[in-house]
Scaffold this motif. Structure first.
Motif, PDB file in Angstrom:
ATOM      1  N   MET A  29       0.819  -1.206   0.000  1.00 23.45           N
ATOM      2  CA  MET A  29       0.000   0.000   0.000  1.00 23.45           C
ATOM      3  C   MET A  29       0.857   1.263   0.000  1.00 23.45           C
ATOM      4  N   PHE A  30       2.077   1.185   0.530  1.00 22.10           N
ATOM      5  CA  PHE A  30       2.920   2.370   0.592  1.00 22.10           C
ATOM      6  C   PHE A  30       3.476   2.756  -0.770  1.00 22.10           C
ATOM      7  N   GLY A  31       3.648   1.800  -1.652  1.00 26.86           N
ATOM      8  CA  GLY A  31       4.298   2.072  -2.928  1.00 26.86           C
ATOM      9  C   GLY A  31       3.367   2.354  -4.081  1.00 26.86           C
ATOM     10  N   LYS A  32       2.050   2.404  -3.843  1.00 29.52           N
ATOM     11  CA  LYS A  32       1.094   2.600  -4.928  1.00 29.52           C
ATOM     12  C   LYS A  32       0.380   3.935  -4.774  1.00 29.52           C
ATOM     13  N   THR A  33       0.221   4.639  -5.890  1.00 25.27           N
ATOM     14  CA  THR A  33      -0.523   5.896  -5.828  1.00 25.27           C
ATOM     15  C   THR A  33      -2.007   5.639  -5.579  1.00 25.27           C
ATOM     16  N   LEU A  34      -2.515   4.506  -6.071  1.00 26.64           N
ATOM     17  CA  LEU A  34      -3.911   4.117  -5.825  1.00 26.64           C
ATOM     18  C   LEU A  34      -3.925   2.703  -5.268  1.00 26.64           C
ATOM     19  N   TRP A  35      -4.490   2.554  -4.074  1.00 24.66           N
ATOM     20  CA  TRP A  35      -4.501   1.242  -3.411  1.00 24.66           C
ATOM     21  C   TRP A  35      -5.849   1.032  -2.737  1.00 24.66           C
ATOM     22  N   TYR A  36      -6.463  -0.128  -3.021  1.00 22.40           N
ATOM     23  CA  TYR A  36      -7.701  -0.524  -2.350  1.00 22.40           C
ATOM     24  C   TYR A  36      -7.374  -1.636  -1.360  1.00 22.40           C
ATOM     25  N   ASN A  37      -7.919  -1.547  -0.173  1.00 27.47           N
ATOM     26  CA  ASN A  37      -7.693  -2.584   0.827  1.00 27.47           C
ATOM     27  C   ASN A  37      -8.441  -3.851   0.408  1.00 27.47           C
ATOM     28  N   PRO A  38      -7.732  -4.917   0.073  1.00 26.80           N
ATOM     29  CA  PRO A  38      -8.417  -6.134  -0.400  1.00 26.80           C
ATOM     30  C   PRO A  38      -9.224  -6.820   0.692  1.00 26.80           C
ATOM     31  N   ASN A  39      -8.948  -6.476   1.948  1.00 26.87           N
ATOM     32  CA  ASN A  39      -9.642  -7.110   3.072  1.00 26.87           C
ATOM     33  C   ASN A  39     -10.742  -6.234   3.667  1.00 26.87           C
ATOM     34  N   LEU A  40     -11.031  -5.113   3.007  1.00 29.11           N
ATOM     35  CA  LEU A  40     -12.051  -4.210   3.548  1.00 29.11           C
ATOM     36  C   LEU A  40     -12.878  -3.685   2.380  1.00 29.11           C
ATOM     37  N   GLU A  41     -13.754  -4.536   1.868  1.00 30.52           N
ATOM     38  CA  GLU A  41     -14.562  -4.174   0.711  1.00 30.52           C
ATOM     39  C   GLU A  41     -15.868  -3.490   1.105  1.00 30.52           C
ATOM     40  N   PHE A  42     -16.267  -3.613   2.360  1.00 27.93           N
ATOM     41  CA  PHE A  42     -17.473  -2.925   2.818  1.00 27.93           C
ATOM     42  C   PHE A  42     -17.449  -2.828   4.332  1.00 27.93           C
ATOM     43  N   CYS A  43     -18.079  -1.805   4.856  1.00 26.40           N
ATOM     44  CA  CYS A  43     -18.241  -1.651   6.306  1.00 26.40           C
ATOM     45  C   CYS A  43     -19.393  -0.689   6.562  1.00 26.40           C
ATOM     46  N   PHE A  44     -19.991  -0.826   7.752  1.00 27.98           N
ATOM     47  CA  PHE A  44     -21.179  -0.053   8.079  1.00 27.98           C
ATOM     48  C   PHE A  44     -21.112   0.427   9.524  1.00 27.98           C
ATOM     49  N   ASN A  45     -21.819   1.526   9.778  1.00 29.47           N
ATOM     50  CA  ASN A  45     -21.888   2.109  11.113  1.00 29.47           C
ATOM     51  C   ASN A  45     -20.496   2.368  11.689  1.00 29.47           C
ATOM     52  N   LYS A  46     -19.661   3.017  10.886  1.00 27.82           N
ATOM     53  CA  LYS A  46     -18.314   3.420  11.289  1.00 27.82           C
ATOM     54  C   LYS A  46     -18.161   4.922  11.049  1.00 27.82           C
ATOM     55  N   GLU A  47     -17.123   5.500  11.621  1.00 27.84           N
ATOM     56  CA  GLU A  47     -16.768   6.878  11.282  1.00 27.84           C
ATOM     57  C   GLU A  47     -15.663   6.814  10.230  1.00 27.84           C
ATOM     58  N   ILE A  48     -16.066   6.980   8.971  1.00 23.54           N
ATOM     59  CA  ILE A  48     -15.138   6.905   7.852  1.00 23.54           C
ATOM     60  C   ILE A  48     -14.807   8.330   7.412  1.00 23.54           C
ATOM     61  N   VAL A  49     -13.519   8.646   7.311  1.00 22.08           N
ATOM     62  CA  VAL A  49     -13.119  10.011   6.991  1.00 22.08           C
ATOM     63  C   VAL A  49     -12.188  10.040   5.782  1.00 22.08           C
ATOM     64  N   GLU A  50     -12.173  11.184   5.140  1.00 23.17           N
ATOM     65  CA  GLU A  50     -11.211  11.433   4.064  1.00 23.17           C
ATOM     66  C   GLU A  50     -10.330  12.604   4.477  1.00 23.17           C
ATOM     67  N   TYR A  51      -9.016  12.401   4.395  1.00 25.52           N
ATOM     68  CA  TYR A  51      -8.044  13.469   4.617  1.00 25.52           C
ATOM     69  C   TYR A  51      -7.228  13.647   3.340  1.00 25.52           C
ATOM     70  N   ASP A  52      -7.130  14.897   2.880  1.00 28.54           N
ATOM     71  CA  ASP A  52      -6.364  15.228   1.677  1.00 28.54           C
ATOM     72  C   ASP A  52      -5.203  16.147   2.039  1.00 28.54           C
ATOM     73  N   MET A  53      -4.082  15.978   1.337  1.00 30.83           N
ATOM     74  CA  MET A  53      -2.990  16.936   1.469  1.00 30.83           C
ATOM     75  C   MET A  53      -3.461  18.279   0.918  1.00 30.83           C
ATOM     76  N   GLN A  54      -3.231  19.339   1.668  1.00 31.06           N
ATOM     77  CA  GLN A  54      -3.628  20.660   1.207  1.00 31.06           C
ATOM     78  C   GLN A  54      -2.611  21.163   0.179  1.00 31.06           C
ATOM     79  N   GLN A  55      -3.111  21.564  -0.998  1.00 28.66           N
ATOM     80  CA  GLN A  55      -2.244  22.035  -2.080  1.00 28.66           C
ATOM     81  C   GLN A  55      -1.041  21.088  -2.212  1.00 28.66           C
ATOM     82  N   ALA A  56      -1.346  19.833  -2.497  1.00 30.61           N
ATOM     83  CA  ALA A  56      -0.340  18.770  -2.424  1.00 30.61           C
ATOM     84  C   ALA A  56       0.927  19.064  -3.215  1.00 30.61           C
TER      85      ALA A  56
END
Length: 242
Positions: free
Chosen positions: A13-40
């Motif tokens: 996961m560290f070496g890919k610009t786009l990575w999907y967690n193969p062990n986490l395809e769905f989840c419910f009733n969680k606090e899911i957040v997105e953090y972006d680099m500002q002006q990356a």
């Protein structure tokens, strides 16, 4: 100095610009957040001194769309800069993960300058001068192939599907997926009967035509592609109601 080499990462996961967690395809009733680099591009360039300060100051004064275009042209014409930019983004993203002690059980998906993960504690949001901004919060997630669906408060944010294609499903499969999210999130006891009734109508061609447009594909067999999606959603429902 950039000491990151994506070719030698032990964790993929560290070496890919786009990575999907193969062990986490769905989840419910969680606090899911997105953090972006500002002006990356600017933040990473300043951190690792990839461009001179005069040019960086000029880029910072530009509107976002013009700045993005300008940096893209620099990357196109300067391979060294392009490689350093990618490595700088990935190194900074990796440090964000490590500083916040995020694990494979937390991380849902990674983009070059953004992370979607299950938040379990307060987040340290500045990494060596590079700020990360909290962009979204959701409560549920489903990934179907490369299509990601993030649910919150009666709406779904889709990633990985063209907007024009998504518009065709606004009154069709989007409503079905939305209802599944809502029923799972609310522990609705009618979920199994709803799925059974919907799929029976679907197979008997008793739904409006727009339900049969192939979901997420520019082409594909009429109705057949969607049967895979419906089967996948049914599997999720069965898993969640056990």
């Amino acid at each position: 100095m950039i000491n990151f080499n994506r070719e030698t990462c032990e964790n993929p996961m560290f070496g890919k610009t786009l990575w999907y967690n193969p062990n986490l395809e769905f989840c419910f009733n969680k606090e899911i957040v997105e953090y972006d680099m500002q002006q990356a591009s600017l933040s990473v360039s300043r951190r690792f001194h990839l461009l001179d300060d005069t040019l960086l100051d000029e880029l910072e004064r530009m509107p976002k769309d013009l700045r993005t275009k300008k940096v893209g042209l620099i990357q196109r014409d300067d391979k060294v800069f392009s490689d350093n930019m990618i490595n700088g983004l990935l190194q900074t993203r990796k440090e964000f993960i490590e500083v916040n002690h995020l694990t494979d059980d937390d991380i849902i998906t990674l983009h070059s300058d953004a992370l979607m993960f299950i938040k379990k504690k307060p987040i340290f949001d500045t990494i060596n001068g590079v700020p990360f901004v909290h962009k979204h919060t959701w409560s549920a997630y489903i990934r179907y192939g490369k299509i990601e669906m993030f649910y919150a408060d009666g709406t779904i944010d889709y990633k990985g599907i063209p907007k024009a294609m998504l518009q065709q499903h606004t009154m069709g499969l989007n409503l079905h997926i939305l209802k599944i999210f809502e029923m799972i999130e609310n522990y609705d006891e009618d979920l199994i009967p709803y799925i059974r009734k919907f799929q029976k109508k679907y197979l008997l061609n008793q739904l409006p035509d727009y339900y049969y447009i192939p979901f997420g594909f520019a082409g594909g067999a009429f109705k057949a592609e969607n049967l895979k999606l419906l089967a996948y959603l049914a599997k999720i429902v069965i898993r969640e109601v056990k």
